[in-house]
Design a protein around this motif. Sequence first.
Motif, PDB file in Angstrom:
ATOM      1  N   GLY A  36     -14.487  19.919  16.000  1.00  0.00           N
ATOM      2  CA  GLY A  36     -14.977  20.995  15.138  1.00  0.00           C
ATOM      3  C   GLY A  36     -16.495  21.071  15.077  1.00  0.00           C
ATOM      4  N   ALA A  37     -17.176  20.041  15.589  1.00  0.00           N
ATOM      5  CA  ALA A  37     -18.646  20.011  15.503  1.00  0.00           C
ATOM      6  C   ALA A  37     -19.283  20.667  16.727  1.00  0.00           C
ATOM      7  N   HIS A  38     -20.494  21.193  16.550  1.00  0.00           N
ATOM      8  CA  HIS A  38     -21.230  21.758  17.692  1.00  0.00           C
ATOM      9  C   HIS A  38     -21.791  20.624  18.548  1.00  0.00           C
ATOM     10  N   SER A  39     -21.985  20.902  19.830  1.00  0.00           N
ATOM     11  CA  SER A  39     -22.410  19.869  20.787  1.00  0.00           C
ATOM     12  C   SER A  39     -23.709  19.190  20.365  1.00  0.00           C
ATOM     13  N   ASP A  40     -24.655  19.957  19.789  1.00  0.00           N
ATOM     14  CA  ASP A  40     -25.945  19.343  19.433  1.00  0.00           C
ATOM     15  C   ASP A  40     -25.843  18.436  18.197  1.00  0.00           C
ATOM     16  N   GLU A  41     -24.686  18.470  17.507  1.00  0.00           N
ATOM     17  CA  GLU A  41     -24.493  17.578  16.347  1.00  0.00           C
ATOM     18  C   GLU A  41     -23.877  16.231  16.745  1.00  0.00           C
ATOM     19  N   ILE A  42     -23.344  16.154  17.967  1.00  0.00           N
ATOM     20  CA  ILE A  42     -22.582  14.961  18.387  1.00  0.00           C
ATOM     21  C   ILE A  42     -23.422  13.680  18.356  1.00  0.00           C
ATOM     22  N   PRO A  43     -24.674  13.669  18.906  1.00  0.00           N
ATOM     23  CA  PRO A  43     -25.453  12.421  18.880  1.00  0.00           C
ATOM     24  C   PRO A  43     -25.661  11.887  17.457  1.00  0.00           C
ATOM     25  N   LYS A  44     -25.858  12.817  16.496  1.00  0.00           N
ATOM     26  CA  LYS A  44     -26.102  12.389  15.117  1.00  0.00           C
ATOM     27  C   LYS A  44     -24.825  11.790  14.514  1.00  0.00           C
ATOM     28  N   ILE A  45     -23.672  12.404  14.806  1.00  0.00           N
ATOM     29  CA  ILE A  45     -22.397  11.930  14.233  1.00  0.00           C
ATOM     30  C   ILE A  45     -22.015  10.572  14.830  1.00  0.00           C
ATOM     31  N   LEU A  46     -22.143  10.455  16.166  1.00  0.00           N
ATOM     32  CA  LEU A  46     -21.704   9.228  16.831  1.00  0.00           C
ATOM     33  C   LEU A  46     -22.773   8.136  16.858  1.00  0.00           C
ATOM     34  N   GLY A  47     -24.043   8.540  16.753  1.00  0.00           N
ATOM     35  CA  GLY A  47     -25.133   7.565  16.825  1.00  0.00           C
ATOM     36  C   GLY A  47     -25.573   7.285  18.253  1.00  0.00           C
ATOM     37  N   TYR A  48     -25.034   8.031  19.202  1.00  0.00           N
ATOM     38  CA  TYR A  48     -25.473   7.907  20.599  1.00  0.00           C
ATOM     39  C   TYR A  48     -25.188   9.228  21.307  1.00  0.00           C
ATOM     40  N   VAL A  49     -25.827   9.418  22.466  1.00  0.00           N
ATOM     41  CA  VAL A  49     -25.677  10.673  23.213  1.00  0.00           C
ATOM     42  C   VAL A  49     -24.437  10.569  24.112  1.00  0.00           C
ATOM     43  N   GLY A  50     -23.511  11.477  23.898  1.00  0.00           N
ATOM     44  CA  GLY A  50     -22.305  11.522  24.738  1.00  0.00           C
ATOM     45  C   GLY A  50     -22.332  12.749  25.632  1.00  0.00           C
ATOM     46  N   ALA A  51     -21.195  13.022  26.286  1.00  0.00           N
ATOM     47  CA  ALA A  51     -21.097  14.197  27.165  1.00  0.00           C
ATOM     48  C   ALA A  51     -21.144  15.466  26.321  1.00  0.00           C
ATOM     49  N   GLU A  52     -21.705  16.534  26.900  1.00  0.00           N
ATOM     50  CA  GLU A  52     -21.756  17.821  26.185  1.00  0.00           C
ATOM     51  C   GLU A  52     -20.368  18.415  26.016  1.00  0.00           C
ATOM     52  N   THR A  53     -19.509  18.185  27.029  1.00  0.00           N
ATOM     53  CA  THR A  53     -18.172  18.772  26.995  1.00  0.00           C
ATOM     54  C   THR A  53     -17.136  17.697  26.689  1.00  0.00           C
ATOM     55  N   VAL A  54     -16.049  18.107  26.042  1.00  0.00           N
ATOM     56  CA  VAL A  54     -14.934  17.180  25.803  1.00  0.00           C
ATOM     57  C   VAL A  54     -14.086  17.083  27.067  1.00  0.00           C
ATOM     58  N   VAL A  55     -13.793  18.238  27.679  1.00  0.00           N
ATOM     59  CA  VAL A  55     -13.146  18.265  29.000  1.00  0.00           C
ATOM     60  C   VAL A  55     -13.930  19.262  29.855  1.00  0.00           C
ATOM     61  N   HIS A  56     -14.561  18.779  30.920  1.00  0.00           N
ATOM     62  CA  HIS A  56     -15.341  19.660  31.787  1.00  0.00           C
ATOM     63  C   HIS A  56     -14.401  20.500  32.647  1.00  0.00           C
ATOM     64  N   ARG A  57     -14.792  21.732  32.931  1.00  0.00           N
ATOM     65  CA  ARG A  57     -13.892  22.645  33.673  1.00  0.00           C
ATOM     66  C   ARG A  57     -13.523  22.113  35.069  1.00  0.00           C
ATOM     67  N   ASP A  58     -14.373  21.244  35.658  1.00  0.00           N
ATOM     68  CA  ASP A  58     -14.029  20.660  36.971  1.00  0.00           C
ATOM     69  C   ASP A  58     -12.879  19.667  36.864  1.00  0.00           C
ATOM     70  N   ASN A  59     -12.652  19.167  35.635  1.00  0.00           N
ATOM     71  CA  ASN A  59     -11.577  18.182  35.405  1.00  0.00           C
ATOM     72  C   ASN A  59     -10.439  18.790  34.597  1.00  0.00           C
ATOM     73  N   LEU A  60     -10.254  20.105  34.751  1.00  0.00           N
ATOM     74  CA  LEU A  60      -9.318  20.823  33.890  1.00  0.00           C
ATOM     75  C   LEU A  60      -8.484  21.786  34.734  1.00  0.00           C
ATOM     76  N   VAL A  61      -7.185  21.824  34.459  1.00  0.00           N
ATOM     77  CA  VAL A  61      -6.279  22.729  35.188  1.00  0.00           C
ATOM     78  C   VAL A  61      -5.523  23.577  34.190  1.00  0.00           C
ATOM     79  N   VAL A  62      -5.614  24.899  34.328  1.00  0.00           N
ATOM     80  CA  VAL A  62      -4.908  25.813  33.417  1.00  0.00           C
ATOM     81  C   VAL A  62      -3.425  25.836  33.787  1.00  0.00           C
ATOM     82  N   SER A  63      -2.571  25.729  32.770  1.00  0.00           N
ATOM     83  CA  SER A  63      -1.119  25.627  32.997  1.00  0.00           C
ATOM     84  C   SER A  63      -0.434  26.981  32.978  1.00  0.00           C
ATOM     85  N   ILE A  64      -1.026  27.994  32.311  1.00  0.00           N
ATOM     86  CA  ILE A  64      -0.320  29.270  32.163  1.00  0.00           C
ATOM     87  C   ILE A  64      -0.857  30.303  33.117  1.00  0.00           C
TER      88      ILE A  64
END
Length: 369
Positions: free
Chosen positions: A341-369
């Motif tokens: 539910g959080a915006h990407s620029d809020e993630i470092p503050k919430i977690l205390g470290y810099v993580g990936a911008e995306t939760v699932v990158h489109r290169d690692n994602l396959v649409v099922s429908i």
Amino acid sequence: MPQTLVIKIGTSSLTHPDTGYLALSTIAALVETLSHLQRQGHQVILVSSGAVGVGCARLGMTERPKSIAMKQAVAAVGQGRLMRVYDDLFTTLGQPIAQVLLTRSDLVQRSRYVNAYRTFRQLLKLGVIPIVNENDTLAVEELKFGDNDTLSALVASLVEADWLFLLTDVDRLYSADPRSNPNAQPITLVNSIQALQEQVEVGDRGSNWGTGGMVTKIAAAKIAMNAGVRTVITEGRSPQNIERILQGEPLGTQFEPEPQHFNARKRWIAHGLVPAGKLYLDNGAVKAIAELGKSLLAAGIKELEGEFQSQDAVQLCDLTGHEIARGIVNYSSNELQKIMGAHSDEIPKILGYVGAETVVHRDNLVVSI
């Protein structure tokens, strides 16, 4: 033109339904057909059920075992005997074969998936017919293929086959079970699984000795279609029909492959991996992924289910629980609980470290429908 063919034969075709003993005339006809196809230059892989059925017959058991441990023990007895029969018959025709036993984890790990691909390719290059079965003796419940229809579709996808033949105890797919419904209509060609589901009433019960009904065959055809493999459901008691179908005769039910099929890595994500959890997305995220080809951001996640680590596979679902895609996640379930539910620029503050911008990158994602 030489093609790569995967043929799956079920227990109901390999054994006599009343005794569970091997139907030797069917197996001999299958061996003759596959050896002939091999001599014509085709590359042939056989996915064979029957180890549990043969083991039951050998041990004098009158019904299929229920517990995993007993089933695995019976499969261990049956697998060797089944391969002995195949080896005797193929050797008579001068055709070398190989036994390949797979577990689901062989396809989950990328390096093992690639290694399995190379092994199959090398065997086919040597003119060998690999005979594939699930490694029932070692498989654990949560990492089982479940049935050899699914296994054969995953093998067809893995080796980039041209055709997948599902040999079963009916001559084709019908709108209902022809054994109990006299109004069942034959279906000869399927262009869309979605349209098919609206016109077919299918049972999930196989025969007494088998595990797969028509539900598993349609699910397998969907996997193969996504991989660009033409799939056919046809009668197992007449293996010679395979050659007639390859020559253009309209036998069985044919499933048209998708024109825009997945590349090898996306096929692995879609079908090789076993999802460890679910992410429920808001409507904006569903639209961004399904229609616009975007990555998944934390802001679009409403809820999550399951425990998983970074780089595990997850299902991406709409709020009703319908799967719209699956992919490899960049955060663990613990991290996602904090940042969904959080915006990407809020993630470092919430977690205390810099993580990936995306939760699932489109290169690692396959649409099922």
